[in-house]
Design a protein around this motif. Structure first.
Motif, PDB file in Angstrom:
ATOM      1  N   SER A 117      40.823  82.298  30.847  1.00 37.84           N
ATOM      2  CA  SER A 117      39.946  83.341  30.320  1.00 37.84           C
ATOM      3  C   SER A 117      40.559  84.712  30.601  1.00 37.84           C
ATOM      4  O   SER A 117      41.447  84.851  31.432  1.00 37.84           O
ATOM      5  CB  SER A 117      38.556  83.240  30.953  1.00 37.84           C
ATOM      6  N   GLU A 122      38.982  71.703  28.924  1.00 35.50           N
ATOM      7  CA  GLU A 122      37.913  72.664  29.219  1.00 35.50           C
ATOM      8  C   GLU A 122      38.242  73.479  30.466  1.00 35.50           C
ATOM      9  O   GLU A 122      38.104  74.703  30.480  1.00 35.50           O
ATOM     10  CB  GLU A 122      36.592  71.914  29.414  1.00 35.50           C
ATOM     11  N   ALA A 123      38.710  72.804  31.510  1.00 30.87           N
ATOM     12  CA  ALA A 123      39.061  73.508  32.753  1.00 30.87           C
ATOM     13  C   ALA A 123      40.239  74.446  32.524  1.00 30.87           C
ATOM     14  O   ALA A 123      40.265  75.558  33.057  1.00 30.87           O
ATOM     15  CB  ALA A 123      39.390  72.499  33.849  1.00 30.87           C
ATOM     16  N   ARG A 144      41.181  75.928  29.648  1.00 29.75           N
ATOM     17  CA  ARG A 144      40.736  77.090  28.847  1.00 29.75           C
ATOM     18  C   ARG A 144      39.928  78.052  29.699  1.00 29.75           C
ATOM     19  O   ARG A 144      40.064  79.268  29.576  1.00 29.75           O
ATOM     20  CB  ARG A 144      39.947  76.613  27.639  1.00 29.75           C
ATOM     21  N   LYS A 145      39.109  77.506  30.569  1.00 26.74           N
ATOM     22  CA  LYS A 145      38.314  78.356  31.462  1.00 26.74           C
ATOM     23  C   LYS A 145      39.235  79.137  32.410  1.00 26.74           C
ATOM     24  O   LYS A 145      39.011  80.312  32.668  1.00 26.74           O
ATOM     25  CB  LYS A 145      37.344  77.491  32.267  1.00 26.74           C
ATOM     26  N   SER A 146      40.297  78.474  32.892  1.00 30.14           N
ATOM     27  CA  SER A 146      41.226  79.151  33.802  1.00 30.14           C
ATOM     28  C   SER A 146      42.038  80.217  33.087  1.00 30.14           C
ATOM     29  O   SER A 146      42.573  81.114  33.728  1.00 30.14           O
ATOM     30  CB  SER A 146      42.167  78.138  34.459  1.00 30.14           C
ATOM     31  N   THR A 197      46.338  76.991  25.312  1.00 31.48           N
ATOM     32  CA  THR A 197      44.906  76.820  25.083  1.00 31.48           C
ATOM     33  C   THR A 197      44.637  75.933  23.875  1.00 31.48           C
ATOM     34  O   THR A 197      43.519  75.453  23.708  1.00 31.48           O
ATOM     35  CB  THR A 197      44.204  78.180  24.889  1.00 31.48           C
TER      36      THR A 197
END
Length: 114
Positions: free
Chosen positions: A78, A71-72, A74-76, A45
């Protein structure tokens, strides 16, 4: 004359999507991979530069693409997504990227990380 200019601008914009390509491969940390070309390092991350390993070829992203991928990613990663993976170990991250290749870098239009 304004109508012709608008039509030309619209055609130019739409034609950019016609040349988009799609790549699917292993997402890696580009800084780590640059230091050790034989191994592709899993992203974290805190990674800021990424590459997509497709077969034996390593495709790097432009700066805007790196931001979109970060961004994608880090979102994945979560809490809800990590809870699905009960292995707890380092696993390969697969990504599908759509965009255009320019100057040996991918300009990312969209990214899907699995």
């Amino acid at each position: 004359m304004q109508i012709a200019t608008r039509i030309c601008a619209l055609l130019l914009f739409v034609s950019a999507f016609a040349f988009a390509e799609t790549w699917t491969g292993k997402l890696v940390d580009a800084n780590c991979s640059a230091m050790d070309e034989k191994s592709a390092c899993a992203p974290t991350t805190s990674s800021t530069t990424f590459a997509l390993k497709v077969g034996e070829k390593l495709h790097k992203f432009d700066s805007e693409g790196n931001q979109k991928v970060a961004e994608a990613y880090r979102k994945s990663q979560s809490g809800a997504e990590r809870a699905k993976d009960q292995t707890g170990g380092e696993t390969d991250v697969t990504a599908t990227v759509s965009g255009t290749m320019s100057n040996d870098q991918i300009s990312v239009e969209s990214v899907d990380i699995r």
